[in-house]
Design a protein around this motif. Structure first.
Motif, PDB file in Angstrom:
ATOM      1  N   ASP A 313       0.832  -1.205   0.000  1.00 52.86           N
ATOM      2  CA  ASP A 313       0.000   0.000   0.000  1.00 52.86           C
ATOM      3  C   ASP A 313       0.866   1.255   0.000  1.00 52.86           C
ATOM      4  N   PRO A 314       0.848   2.044  -1.082  1.00 55.16           N
ATOM      5  CA  PRO A 314       1.673   3.263  -1.119  1.00 55.16           C
ATOM      6  C   PRO A 314       1.380   4.230   0.024  1.00 55.16           C
ATOM      7  N   ALA A 315       0.152   4.208   0.552  1.00 53.38           N
ATOM      8  CA  ALA A 315      -0.213   5.149   1.617  1.00 53.38           C
ATOM      9  C   ALA A 315       0.497   4.849   2.925  1.00 53.38           C
ATOM     10  N   THR A 316       0.955   3.621   3.094  1.00 50.87           N
ATOM     11  CA  THR A 316       1.655   3.250   4.325  1.00 50.87           C
ATOM     12  C   THR A 316       3.055   2.702   4.025  1.00 50.87           C
ATOM     13  N   ARG A 317       3.586   3.053   2.883  1.00 49.99           N
ATOM     14  CA  ARG A 317       4.923   2.611   2.478  1.00 49.99           C
ATOM     15  C   ARG A 317       5.962   3.617   2.955  1.00 49.99           C
ATOM     16  N   SER A 318       6.995   3.126   3.577  1.00 49.60           N
ATOM     17  CA  SER A 318       8.063   3.991   4.067  1.00 49.60           C
ATOM     18  C   SER A 318       8.701   4.771   2.928  1.00 49.60           C
ATOM     19  N   ARG A 319       9.040   6.016   3.217  1.00 47.65           N
ATOM     20  CA  ARG A 319       9.814   6.821   2.280  1.00 47.65           C
ATOM     21  C   ARG A 319      11.250   7.001   2.766  1.00 47.65           C
ATOM     22  N   THR A 320      11.603   6.283   3.818  1.00 50.62           N
ATOM     23  CA  THR A 320      12.999   6.314   4.279  1.00 50.62           C
ATOM     24  C   THR A 320      13.645   4.945   4.091  1.00 50.62           C
ATOM     25  N   SER A 321      13.237   3.964   4.897  1.00 52.29           N
ATOM     26  CA  SER A 321      13.802   2.612   4.761  1.00 52.29           C
ATOM     27  C   SER A 321      12.878   1.803   3.858  1.00 52.29           C
ATOM     28  N   VAL A 322      13.194   1.764   2.575  1.00 47.85           N
ATOM     29  CA  VAL A 322      12.333   1.134   1.575  1.00 47.85           C
ATOM     30  C   VAL A 322      12.758  -0.321   1.390  1.00 47.85           C
ATOM     31  N   CYS A 323      11.833  -1.230   1.674  1.00 49.04           N
ATOM     32  CA  CYS A 323      12.118  -2.666   1.611  1.00 49.04           C
ATOM     33  C   CYS A 323      11.543  -3.245   0.324  1.00 49.04           C
ATOM     34  N   LEU A 324      12.367  -3.999  -0.395  1.00 51.39           N
ATOM     35  CA  LEU A 324      12.004  -4.512  -1.709  1.00 51.39           C
ATOM     36  C   LEU A 324      12.062  -6.038  -1.730  1.00 51.39           C
ATOM     37  N   THR A 325      11.180  -6.639  -2.513  1.00 47.64           N
ATOM     38  CA  THR A 325      11.230  -8.080  -2.754  1.00 47.64           C
ATOM     39  C   THR A 325      11.886  -8.333  -4.101  1.00 47.64           C
ATOM     40  N   VAL A 326      12.572  -9.442  -4.209  1.00 49.32           N
ATOM     41  CA  VAL A 326      13.247  -9.856  -5.437  1.00 49.32           C
ATOM     42  C   VAL A 326      12.672 -11.200  -5.842  1.00 49.32           C
ATOM     43  N   ALA A 327      12.144 -11.286  -7.047  1.00 45.82           N
ATOM     44  CA  ALA A 327      11.444 -12.492  -7.496  1.00 45.82           C
ATOM     45  C   ALA A 327      12.337 -13.730  -7.364  1.00 45.82           C
ATOM     46  N   GLY A 328      11.820 -14.734  -6.663  1.00 50.47           N
ATOM     47  CA  GLY A 328      12.510 -16.006  -6.549  1.00 50.47           C
ATOM     48  C   GLY A 328      13.714 -16.019  -5.635  1.00 50.47           C
ATOM     49  N   ALA A 329      13.966 -14.922  -4.918  1.00 48.81           N
ATOM     50  CA  ALA A 329      15.197 -14.822  -4.136  1.00 48.81           C
ATOM     51  C   ALA A 329      15.032 -15.447  -2.758  1.00 48.81           C
ATOM     52  N   ASP A 330      16.057 -16.171  -2.329  1.00 54.99           N
ATOM     53  CA  ASP A 330      16.140 -16.609  -0.943  1.00 54.99           C
ATOM     54  C   ASP A 330      17.257 -15.829  -0.258  1.00 54.99           C
ATOM     55  N   GLU A 331      17.541 -16.149   0.981  1.00 49.91           N
ATOM     56  CA  GLU A 331      18.549 -15.397   1.731  1.00 49.91           C
ATOM     57  C   GLU A 331      19.919 -15.459   1.072  1.00 49.91           C
ATOM     58  N   ALA A 332      20.298 -16.630   0.543  1.00 51.89           N
ATOM     59  CA  ALA A 332      21.607 -16.779  -0.096  1.00 51.89           C
ATOM     60  C   ALA A 332      21.709 -15.916  -1.353  1.00 51.89           C
ATOM     61  N   PHE A 333      20.608 -15.842  -2.111  1.00 55.40           N
ATOM     62  CA  PHE A 333      20.611 -15.037  -3.330  1.00 55.40           C
ATOM     63  C   PHE A 333      20.782 -13.551  -2.992  1.00 55.40           C
ATOM     64  N   ILE A 334      20.055 -13.084  -1.991  1.00 52.67           N
ATOM     65  CA  ILE A 334      20.169 -11.678  -1.583  1.00 52.67           C
ATOM     66  C   ILE A 334      21.578 -11.387  -1.075  1.00 52.67           C
ATOM     67  N   LYS A 335      22.122 -12.306  -0.317  1.00 56.28           N
ATOM     68  CA  LYS A 335      23.485 -12.111   0.187  1.00 56.28           C
ATOM     69  C   LYS A 335      24.475 -12.000  -0.965  1.00 56.28           C
ATOM     70  N   ARG A 336      24.269 -12.808  -2.017  1.00 58.39           N
ATOM     71  CA  ARG A 336      25.171 -12.731  -3.167  1.00 58.39           C
ATOM     72  C   ARG A 336      24.997 -11.393  -3.888  1.00 58.39           C
ATOM     73  N   MET A 337      23.764 -10.968  -4.098  1.00 58.92           N
ATOM     74  CA  MET A 337      23.539  -9.670  -4.750  1.00 58.92           C
ATOM     75  C   MET A 337      24.202  -8.541  -3.972  1.00 58.92           C
ATOM     76  N   ALA A 338      23.956  -8.501  -2.667  1.00 63.26           N
ATOM     77  CA  ALA A 338      24.518  -7.429  -1.841  1.00 63.26           C
ATOM     78  C   ALA A 338      26.036  -7.488  -1.842  1.00 63.26           C
ATOM     79  N   GLY A 339      26.591  -8.689  -1.825  1.00 62.07           N
ATOM     80  CA  GLY A 339      28.046  -8.839  -1.849  1.00 62.07           C
ATOM     81  C   GLY A 339      28.654  -8.341  -3.149  1.00 62.07           C
ATOM     82  N   LEU A 340      27.997  -8.618  -4.263  1.00 61.50           N
ATOM     83  CA  LEU A 340      28.483  -8.133  -5.554  1.00 61.50           C
ATOM     84  C   LEU A 340      28.476  -6.611  -5.612  1.00 61.50           C
ATOM     85  N   LEU A 341      27.402  -6.020  -5.133  1.00 61.23           N
ATOM     86  CA  LEU A 341      27.300  -4.561  -5.144  1.00 61.23           C
ATOM     87  C   LEU A 341      28.353  -3.923  -4.244  1.00 61.23           C
ATOM     88  N   GLU A 342      28.595  -4.529  -3.094  1.00 63.14           N
ATOM     89  CA  GLU A 342      29.621  -3.995  -2.202  1.00 63.14           C
ATOM     90  C   GLU A 342      31.014  -4.155  -2.801  1.00 63.14           C
TER      91      GLU A 342
END
Length: 390
Positions: A313-342
């Motif tokens: 719901d955009p009316a109750t969506r944070s405009r500071t700490s914005v949390c996103l979902t990634v299709a098909g991602a598990d914890e290991a996948f997110i960790k790999r994405m974040a590691g690559l970006l870092e």
């Protein structure tokens, strides 16, 4: 071979291999706490006369009081409300309020992310006051209209780990019997707050101001002060929680006379950030920067079918700490994405909170530049593709 496209305004001019996006964000600091320092910040710009001095010296007390005055100005806080600096960051400030004021009447605790759940744990297991608990899954809010305001009510203004916020203060009645306790650490300086509806608020400098951790800010309205002066909790209070002396509010705490020794370096850092904010144009300018950053991230999300908001719901969506979902991602996948970006210096600390569903969390508060949010989009594409190929 490298790409020679011009950088986006504010983005780094350092070219990168053409298998990657052309330019990195100039300041790839997207952590949700501690957050990016304000643009133009450097340690050399901090005032130093208070360093190495007692916080009880003339200059120590003057600088602490000045920081309180700046916070009052930027928060547009009425004279009816007091501001104190306490130990333990936002957690210390909120637990100070809970330990000193709860138990006088029934309590309702709202939880839709990990920190709200932490206040439930404190109330149930530590204070043992048997609160009514209203929960919602990550990405949603409980039914705010169902809250019983004959109770004291604990809630999080902006859920840092879920990306969900209360829409405003309209759901809090003016004639409430209980006290409103707002954990507002990711909300102050980013949203307008109706202070007449808030009896207790807490935050830390490390969020929207980009300050340092370890220090919390406790705001008390007149009804909270009345509770402190007329109610004594059944449990013992550690020294760092004691706000009352001889049945009267310890006023010195709210004039810069802190309960324990603060870091004057952290205070000077907060003062620099507050003066920066005032120089921008004050609270409206801070809110505008957060809104622009969130809008830029919204545009990135809208252009990608594999990326979405955890808060529907955009009316109750944070405009500071914005949390996103990634299709098909598990914890290991997110960790790999974040590691690559870092690894590539494109984005630091963007993995979601450990207790939240697997996903990304991008800080869009006022200390982040919109151009850096815009430059982040192609890097998310690259990291997603690399992680899938992985």
């Amino acid at each position: 071979m490298t790409d020679t496209l011009a950088p986006a305004p504010g983005a780094s001019a350092v070219a990168v291999p053409d298998t990657m996006p052309a330019f990195r964000p100039a300041r790839p600091f997207f952590s949700s706490g501690p957050c990016a320092k304000p643009p133009g910040w450097s340690a050399e710009k901090l005032a130093t006369a208070s360093l190495g001095r007692s916080h009880r010296s003339g200059i120590g007390k003057q600088r602490l009081r000045y920081s309180i005055d700046l916070m009052r100005e930027l928060l547009r806080l009425p004279d009816t409300h007091r501001i104190g600096i306490v130990p333990g960051s936002d957690t210390g400030a909120y637990e100070t309020a809970m330990w000193t004021m709860l138990g006088a009447r029934p309590v309702t605790a709202l939880a839709w992310e990990s920190f709200g759940e932490g206040w439930v744990t404190d109330a149930v297991r530590q204070l043992r006051i048997d609160p009514v608990v209203m929960r919602a899954d990550y990405g949603s809010l409980p039914d705010l209209a169902a809250v019983d305001w004959t109770h004291d009510v604990l809630f999080t203004w902006n859920g840092t780990t879920s990306g969900v916020r209360v829409p405003d203060a309209e759901w809090i009645p003016a004639d409430r019997e209980g006290l409103s306790f707002a954990d507002a650490t990711s909300g102050v300086f980013a949203y307008p707050i109706d202070w007449a509806k808030i009896d207790v608020a807490t935050f830390s400098w490390q969020k929207v101001l980009g300050g340092e951790g370890a220090h919390g800010v406790l705001i008390l309205g007149p009804r909270a002060v009345e509770r402190l002066e007329t109610y004594t909790p059944a449990w013992p209070l550690p020294k760092v929680f004691r706000l009352v002396s001889k049945d009267k509010l310890a006023e010195g705490v709210f004039k810069g006379e802190t309960i324990n020794t603060p870091s004057m370096l952290a205070v000077e850092d907060a003062i620099w950030a507050l003066e920066w904010a005032r120089g921008l144009g004050g609270p409206d300018a801070l809110i505008a920067r957060s809104d622009a950053n969130a809008a830029a991230l919204d545009a990135i999300v809208a252009g990608r079918d594999w990326l979405d908001h955890l808060a529907a719901d955009p009316a109750t969506r944070s405009r500071t700490s914005v949390c996103l979902t990634v299709a098909g991602a598990d914890e290991a996948f997110i960790k790999r994405m974040a590691g690559l970006l870092e690894r590539e210096g494109a984005a630091f600390d963007v993995a979601g909170y450990r207790d939240a569903p697997p996903g990304l969390r991008i800080w869009c508060g006022a200390t982040v530049d919109t151009a850096d949010i815009e430059a982040l989009g192609p890097w998310l594409d690259w990291a997603y593709a690399e992680a899938r190929a992985g």
